[in-house]
Every structure is written in C-alpha cells, then in structure tokens.
Design a protein around this motif. Structure first.
Motif, PDB file in Angstrom:
ATOM      1  N   LEU A  15      64.087   0.769 -60.425  1.00 21.87           N
ATOM      2  CA  LEU A  15      64.633   1.196 -59.139  1.00 21.87           C
ATOM      3  C   LEU A  15      64.746   0.012 -58.182  1.00 21.87           C
ATOM      4  N   PHE A  16      63.732  -0.832 -58.150  1.00 18.11           N
ATOM      5  CA  PHE A  16      63.770  -2.018 -57.294  1.00 18.11           C
ATOM      6  C   PHE A  16      64.925  -2.942 -57.691  1.00 18.11           C
ATOM      7  N   ALA A  17      65.099  -3.149 -58.996  1.00 23.63           N
ATOM      8  CA  ALA A  17      66.197  -4.006 -59.469  1.00 23.63           C
ATOM      9  C   ALA A  17      67.550  -3.402 -59.109  1.00 23.63           C
ATOM     10  N   SER A  18      67.660  -2.099 -59.186  1.00 22.75           N
ATOM     11  CA  SER A  18      68.912  -1.437 -58.824  1.00 22.75           C
ATOM     12  C   SER A  18      69.221  -1.611 -57.340  1.00 22.75           C
ATOM     13  N   GLN A  23      72.333  -4.314 -53.106  1.00 21.34           N
ATOM     14  CA  GLN A  23      72.380  -5.094 -51.867  1.00 21.34           C
ATOM     15  C   GLN A  23      73.162  -6.395 -52.070  1.00 21.34           C
ATOM     16  N   TYR A  24      72.922  -7.083 -53.179  1.00 21.67           N
ATOM     17  CA  TYR A  24      73.673  -8.308 -53.455  1.00 21.67           C
ATOM     18  C   TYR A  24      75.158  -8.015 -53.666  1.00 21.67           C
ATOM     19  N   THR A  25      75.471  -6.865 -54.244  1.00 22.26           N
ATOM     20  CA  THR A  25      76.871  -6.487 -54.434  1.00 22.26           C
ATOM     21  C   THR A  25      77.580  -6.377 -53.090  1.00 22.26           C
ATOM     22  N   VAL A  26      76.944  -5.715 -52.151  1.00 22.37           N
ATOM     23  CA  VAL A  26      77.528  -5.565 -50.812  1.00 22.37           C
ATOM     24  C   VAL A  26      77.657  -6.917 -50.132  1.00 22.37           C
ATOM     25  N   ILE A  35      84.044 -11.948 -58.349  1.00 24.70           N
ATOM     26  CA  ILE A  35      83.521 -12.031 -59.724  1.00 24.70           C
ATOM     27  C   ILE A  35      82.045 -11.630 -59.727  1.00 24.70           C
ATOM     28  N   GLU A  36      81.283 -12.133 -58.761  1.00 22.70           N
ATOM     29  CA  GLU A  36      79.879 -11.759 -58.653  1.00 22.70           C
ATOM     30  C   GLU A  36      79.730 -10.272 -58.354  1.00 22.70           C
ATOM     31  N   VAL A  37      80.646  -9.725 -57.564  1.00 21.72           N
ATOM     32  CA  VAL A  37      80.618  -8.293 -57.260  1.00 21.72           C
ATOM     33  C   VAL A  37      80.766  -7.481 -58.542  1.00 21.72           C
ATOM     34  N   LEU A  38      81.695  -7.879 -59.388  1.00 19.18           N
ATOM     35  CA  LEU A  38      81.896  -7.155 -60.647  1.00 19.18           C
ATOM     36  C   LEU A  38      80.681  -7.262 -61.566  1.00 19.18           C
ATOM     37  N   LEU A  39      80.089  -8.442 -61.640  1.00 19.76           N
ATOM     38  CA  LEU A  39      78.911  -8.622 -62.486  1.00 19.76           C
ATOM     39  C   LEU A  39      77.718  -7.813 -61.983  1.00 19.76           C
TER      40      LEU A  39
END
Length: 67
Positions: A15-18, A23-26, A35-39
């Motif tokens: 859950l923490f990793a998710s 947060q990093y995706t946003v 590219i980072e968003v997709l990964l």
C-alpha cells in the motif's frame, strides 16, 4: 481469526509503495515527463493484483491454520 504479521506488514508495504507511485505519477505529470508517468502508472497497476494475491494467500493460510 488473527492475520499473520507477515501478511499485514507485506500488505502495508505494498500500500505504501502504491501511494508513493501514485504521488510520483502526479508530480511527473505536472513536470511534463510523460515516459516516467507511464512507467509509474504501470507500476501502480501491477501493485494492486500483487496486494490481492498476498491478501488471498493470507486468508487461505489463516483458514488452513484454523482447521
């Protein structure tokens, strides 16, 4: 019907990793690093079934221990 500590800790870590991946995706989306968003989105999508499998295994182990 207590859960094992291993299962609870593993689910908490997933859950923490998710949350971190989301947060990093946003953050990467607003920085226009697509590219980072997709990964990171793919990592978040993979983490959910992983958590589901850990939960099912914990429930199955708990059921077998009860017998």
């Amino acid at each position: 019907m207590k859960s094992s500590y291993r299962g609870v800790i593993l689910l908490a870590l997933i859950l923490f990793a998710s949350i971190v991946c989301t947060q990093y995706t946003v953050n990467m989306y607003f920085a226009q690093r697509y590219i980072e968003v997709l990964l990171l989105s793919a990592a978040t999508v993979v983490l959910f079934p992983l958590a589901w499998m850990v939960l099912r295994k914990d429930q199955r182990d708990r059921r077998e221990r009860g017998k």
